[in-house]
Design an enzyme around this catalytic site. Structure first.
Site, PDB file in Angstrom:
ATOM      1  N   GLU A  10       0.700  -1.120  -0.011  1.00 23.87           N
ATOM      2  CA  GLU A  10       0.092  -0.115  -0.081  1.00 23.87           C
ATOM      3  C   GLU A  10       1.003   1.238  -0.155  1.00 23.87           C
ATOM      4  OE1 GLU A  10      -2.679   1.496  -0.092  1.00 23.87           O
ATOM      5  OE2 GLU A  10      -4.328   0.419   0.572  1.00 23.87           O
ATOM      6  N   ARG A  33      -7.697   1.553  12.787  1.00 30.07           N
ATOM      7  CA  ARG A  33      -6.495   1.888  12.603  1.00 30.07           C
ATOM      8  C   ARG A  33      -6.317   3.069  11.499  1.00 30.07           C
ATOM      9  NH1 ARG A  33      -5.107   0.002   7.365  1.00 30.07           N
ATOM     10  NH2 ARG A  33      -6.016  -2.243   6.805  1.00 30.07           N
ATOM     11  N   ASN A  91      -5.380   4.240   7.592  1.00 31.33           N
ATOM     12  CA  ASN A  91      -5.080   3.664   6.280  1.00 31.33           C
ATOM     13  C   ASN A  91      -4.493   4.658   5.386  1.00 31.33           C
ATOM     14  OD1 ASN A  91      -5.731   1.180   4.755  1.00 31.33           O
ATOM     15  ND2 ASN A  91      -7.278   2.329   3.860  1.00 31.33           N
ATOM     16  N   GLU A 146     -11.084  -4.743  10.401  1.00 33.94           N
ATOM     17  CA  GLU A 146     -11.387  -5.928   9.341  1.00 33.94           C
ATOM     18  C   GLU A 146     -11.009  -7.257   9.773  1.00 33.94           C
ATOM     19  OE1 GLU A 146     -10.662  -4.399   5.170  1.00 33.94           O
ATOM     20  OE2 GLU A 146      -8.517  -4.668   5.910  1.00 33.94           O
ATOM     21  N   ASN A 198      -9.389   6.154   1.881  1.00 37.26           N
ATOM     22  CA  ASN A 198      -8.614   5.707   1.162  1.00 37.26           C
ATOM     23  C   ASN A 198      -7.850   6.780   0.145  1.00 37.26           C
ATOM     24  OD1 ASN A 198      -7.266   3.188   0.662  1.00 37.26           O
ATOM     25  ND2 ASN A 198      -9.225   1.977   0.540  1.00 37.26           N
ATOM     26  N   ASP A 226      -9.587   1.970  -4.303  1.00 42.61           N
ATOM     27  CA  ASP A 226      -9.037   2.009  -3.224  1.00 42.61           C
ATOM     28  C   ASP A 226      -7.876   3.450  -3.470  1.00 42.61           C
ATOM     29  OD1 ASP A 226      -6.725   1.203  -1.365  1.00 42.61           O
ATOM     30  OD2 ASP A 226      -7.708  -0.656  -1.507  1.00 42.61           O
TER      31      ASP A 226
HETATM   32  C1  BGC Z   1      -6.982  -1.330   3.214  1.00 48.01           C
HETATM   33  C2  BGC Z   1      -7.467  -2.782   3.397  1.00 48.01           C
HETATM   34  C3  BGC Z   1      -8.811  -2.823   2.803  1.00 48.01           C
HETATM   35  C4  BGC Z   1      -8.861  -2.695   1.052  1.00 48.01           C
HETATM   36  C5  BGC Z   1     -10.021  -2.675   0.618  1.00 48.01           C
HETATM   37  C6  BGC Z   1      -7.246  -1.060   1.869  1.00 48.01           C
HETATM   38  O1  BGC Z   1      -6.880   0.211   1.574  1.00 48.01           O
HETATM   39  O2  BGC Z   1      -6.048  -1.078   3.609  1.00 48.01           O
HETATM   40  O3  BGC Z   1      -7.280  -3.172   4.561  1.00 48.01           O
HETATM   41  O4  BGC Z   1      -9.136  -4.426   2.796  1.00 48.01           O
HETATM   42  O5  BGC Z   1      -8.366  -1.082   1.041  1.00 48.01           O
HETATM   43  O6  BGC Z   1     -10.542  -1.832  -0.096  1.00 48.01           O
HETATM   44 CA    CA Z   2      -5.347   2.197   0.100  1.00 47.15          CA
END
Ligand code: BGC
Ligand code: CA
Length: 301
Positions: free
Chosen positions: A16, A99, A101, A119, A152, A206
């Site tokens: 990521e 947490r 992201n 999750e 995201n 995402d």
């Molecule tokens: C997250 C994951 C998530 C995924 C799904 C990611 O940005 O870190 O935990 O499952 O997106 O969209």
């Molecule tokens: Ca992401």
């Protein structure tokens, strides 16, 4: 156009937060549940990593040196050489195990970063536990958007007047009016709606990157694609496919900022999926797209 693997098995869990550091031609990214921060020098091919006991969700260089990382519910400063970690902020829990992201700096160097609920299965967290925060240049953390499912991708338009932001489960890219002087956001609207009946084809939006034509490149988790959208019309313009389904994010990089680096995950994949997509967790590079991105911004506070 070609897609190649540049870091095979680059992540054990969810790769990521790719960030291209132009000055050193280095790609930074994280391996979330593995607590990994990775830096890969594109010139020498050298890969270094550090590990933490908590999930690491973002890594962004700081003007004053070191990096800001998302560490569990904390935003922390991390000095690579000494290994010293200094907590800057810890956000209050909204559920168990929420947490940070994704996160990214705006063109002035404020860091925007959001959280998500616990999750057990990817793309299926406790709902509405996420909050989008802004870490100002003065070091203060401000809560800006509430009731997010999975905070995201982020991107800003060249004129700094619009911020794009993805919440993965409503499967929408939002637009906000952006005040670059204050970092205030207003006038939330939907600019891309993945829409009903498209989960099998488009998956979950995402991470994203914006190109110099103002179009956005959105990693589509669960379908192995990055799709270019026109945020003015909400329409799909182009699709790039990858030999891994859990595509999580992308950033422009390379000498001319005309290569797209794409991360993906293995977390949650069945034996069958890994057999069919053995490159899951790798980092890919797309060349020959005919578009460019902007240099990545860093934390200026
Ligand atoms: C997250 C994951 C998530 C995924 C799904 C990611 O940005 O870190 O935990 O499952 O997106 O969209
Ligand atoms: Ca992401």
């Amino acid at each position: 156009m070609s897609v190649e693997v540049v870091i095979k098995d680059g992540a054990q869990t969810t790769g990521e937060g790719p960030h291209w550091e132009d000055s050193t031609r280095t790609l930074l990214y994280v391996d979330i549940l593995n607590g990994g921060v990775i830096r890969w020098n594109a010139v020498t091919g050298q890969k270094e990593d550090k590990h933490f006991d908590e999930p690491v969700s973002l890594v962004v260089p700081c003007r004053k040196g070191g990096y800001i990382i998302g560490l569990g519910r904390k935003l922390a400063h991390f000095d690579w050489d000494s290994g010293k970690v200094t907590t800057l902020h810890e956000v209050p829990p909204k559920g168990s195990n929420d947490r940070f992201n994704d996160g990214k700096c705006d063109p002035r160097g404020r860091l925007w970063a959001g959280t998500m609920g616990h999750e057990t299965v990817p793309a299926n967290p406790e709902r509405e536990k996420g909050v989008l925060f802004c870490l100002g240049l003065d070091g203060q953390l401000v809560s800006c958007v509430d009731k997010i499912d999975i905070s995201n991708g982020l991107a800003w338009t060249e004129d700094n007047r619009t911020m794009y932001y993805i919440d993965s489960l409503p499967r929408k890219v939002y637009g906000f009016d952006y005040d670059i002087e204050t970092g205030n956001i207003s006038n939330q609207r939907t600019v891309v709606d993945f829409g009903e009946g498209t989960l099998g084809r488009l998956g979950y939006p995402d991470g994203m990157a914006i190109d110099t034509e103002g179009k956005i490149w959105v990693a589509c988790y669960s379908v192995g694609k990055v799709v270019r959208f026109d945020p003015q019309t909400g329409k799909e313009l182009r699709t790039i496919e990858f030999p891994a389904l859990r595509t999580t994010s992308c950033c422009f990089g390379g000498k001319n900022l005309d290569e797209l680096y794409v991360t993906c995950g293995r977390e949650g994949a069945s034996e069958e999926e890994l057999e069919k997509y053995p490159l899951s967790g790798s980092v890919f590079k797309v060349t020959g797209l005919g578009v460019k991105g902007y240099p990545a911004t860093i934390y200026e506070g």
